[in-house]
Design an enzyme around this catalytic site. Structure first.
Site, PDB file in Angstrom:
ATOM      1  N   PRO A   2       0.831  -1.203   0.000  1.00  0.00           N
ATOM      2  CA  PRO A   2       0.000   0.000   0.000  1.00  0.00           C
ATOM      3  C   PRO A   2       0.871   1.260   0.000  1.00  0.00           C
ATOM      4  CG  PRO A   2      -0.501  -1.453   1.858  1.00  0.00           C
ATOM      5  CD  PRO A   2       0.805  -1.871   1.297  1.00  0.00           C
ATOM      6  N   GLU A   3       0.670   2.087  -0.988  1.00  0.00           N
ATOM      7  CA  GLU A   3       1.361   3.370  -1.073  1.00  0.00           C
ATOM      8  C   GLU A   3       0.337   4.456  -0.734  1.00  0.00           C
ATOM      9  OE1 GLU A   3       3.701   3.573  -4.713  1.00  0.00           O
ATOM     10  OE2 GLU A   3       3.639   1.400  -4.909  1.00  0.00           O
ATOM     11  N   LYS A  60       2.644   7.006   4.583  1.00  0.00           N
ATOM     12  CA  LYS A  60       1.923   5.734   4.474  1.00  0.00           C
ATOM     13  C   LYS A  60       1.369   5.295   5.827  1.00  0.00           C
ATOM     14  CE  LYS A  60       4.990   4.434   0.693  1.00  0.00           C
ATOM     15  NZ  LYS A  60       6.095   3.545   0.283  1.00  0.00           N
ATOM     16  N   ARG A 113       2.057 -11.143   6.001  1.00  0.00           N
ATOM     17  CA  ARG A 113       3.510 -11.218   6.138  1.00  0.00           C
ATOM     18  C   ARG A 113       4.016 -10.654   7.465  1.00  0.00           C
ATOM     19  NH1 ARG A 113       6.250  -9.665   0.514  1.00  0.00           N
ATOM     20  NH2 ARG A 113       8.074 -10.237   1.714  1.00  0.00           N
ATOM     21  N   ARG A 265      15.760  -2.547  -6.164  1.00  0.00           N
ATOM     22  CA  ARG A 265      14.324  -2.649  -6.415  1.00  0.00           C
ATOM     23  C   ARG A 265      14.102  -2.827  -7.910  1.00  0.00           C
ATOM     24  NH1 ARG A 265      11.273  -0.499  -2.503  1.00  0.00           N
ATOM     25  NH2 ARG A 265       9.723  -1.875  -3.401  1.00  0.00           N
TER      26      ARG A 265
END
Length: 276
Positions: A2-3, A60, A113, A265
């Site tokens: 989620p950004e 965030k 997670r 990334r």
DNA sequence: TTTGGTGTTTCGAG
DNA sequence: CCTCGAAACACCAA
């Protein structure tokens, strides 16, 4: 996962779901790391009886402000979800913290997670104080962005992912913004021309606002995929031009999209539109 | 069955 | 100040 747009969507859902004004009448903690350094006893004792005054977003983080001096900062990290659901519904094994509301519903923290965190604190600034500017706020100007960009000898991609530089961007929206602005992820920030810096500023705001307008981006069907507090998928995936489009054609110039690694990334670029 | 990859952040070493 | 690698953990696709 989620950004900024996804977190904003969750906040909007929590407010629409009627969280404001509710009282926490109990808490269950099933995974202690989800609540930071507090014991489950300390957490439950502190949060029980708290009345929710506001729900908002910073970077965030989802922030629940109580009427007391206490604040609950929630970071979803990779796979966190918040859902409002009747207490009578059977719990799921990935629900690590459950807050009971005074209307026979729960606010449940679901996190496959287990990287996400719910931090209960009366000093939120120790966490929020180091964050960079909010890209969509009115006082974040293009002039300010040009100035801070010029001061950094770092690659654009890791710089834009750095929450102390600018808040709220993650891998998806950085790749999209760089493509929009036709900038290579490895270009050094200080070498970006004023014109291109303005393009990047506008691109960042455009992709983020589009994400919010479409209730966030959901990809695939996995456990880690984004869903809002109303358990809805976001509708923004169809607006992505470059992210996870390796081998597809650039919608602007029809060149094959490539995947490269920048700052550990994965990054997606059009090699023609985004020259190094 | 096993391996490698995943949208985030933090930490320590160099 | 910056960069890199690893770690936190579970799942999924290959």
């Amino acid at each position: 996962m989620p950004e900024l747009p996804e977190v904003q969507t969750v906040v909007n859902d929590l407010i629409a779901g009627g969280l404001i004004g509710k009282t926490i009448c109990g808490a269950d903690v099933f995974w202690n790391k989800s609540i930071g350094n507090l014991t489950s006893g300390e957490f439950s004792e502190t949060i029980t009886g708290q009345i929710i005054m506001t729900v908002r977003r910073r970077a965030k983080y989802i922030i629940i402000d109580f009427k007391s001096a206490v604040h609950l900062l929630i970071h979803l990290r990779m796979s966190g979800r918040l859902i409002i659901i009747p207490t009578s519904v059977e719990t799921n094994k990935h629900e690590h913290v459950i807050l009971h509301l005074n209307d026979n519903r729960d606010l449940r923290f679901h996190d496959t997670r287990k990287f996400g965190r719910m931090i209960l604190t009366d000093k939120p600034d120790t966490i929020l104080g180091n964050l960079g500017p909010e890209p969509l706020s009115a006082d974040f100007t293009v002039a300010q962005f040009k100035t801070i960009l010029k001061s950094k000898h770092r690659q654009l991609k890791p710089l834009l992912l750095d929450q102390t530089f600018i808040a709220g961007l993650g891998n998806i929206y950085v790749d999209e913004a760089l493509w929009e602005a036709r900038l290579h992820p490895q270009k050094i920030a200080a070498t970006v021309s004023p014109k291109k810096a303005a393009d990047l500023y506008n691109a960042i705001r455009y992709v983020l606002q589009q994400g919010i307008d479409n209730q966030g981006t959901s990809l695939g069907n996995g456990q880690s995929n984004f869903t809002s507090a109303e358990n809805q998928r976001g509708n923004n995936a169809g607006n992505l031009k470059i992210f996870r489009k390796t081998g597809h054609l650039c919608p602007r110039c029809q060149t094959k999209i490539e995947r490269i690694i920048v700052g550990q990334r994965s990054s997606h670029i059009c090699p023609k539109c985004q020259k190094a």
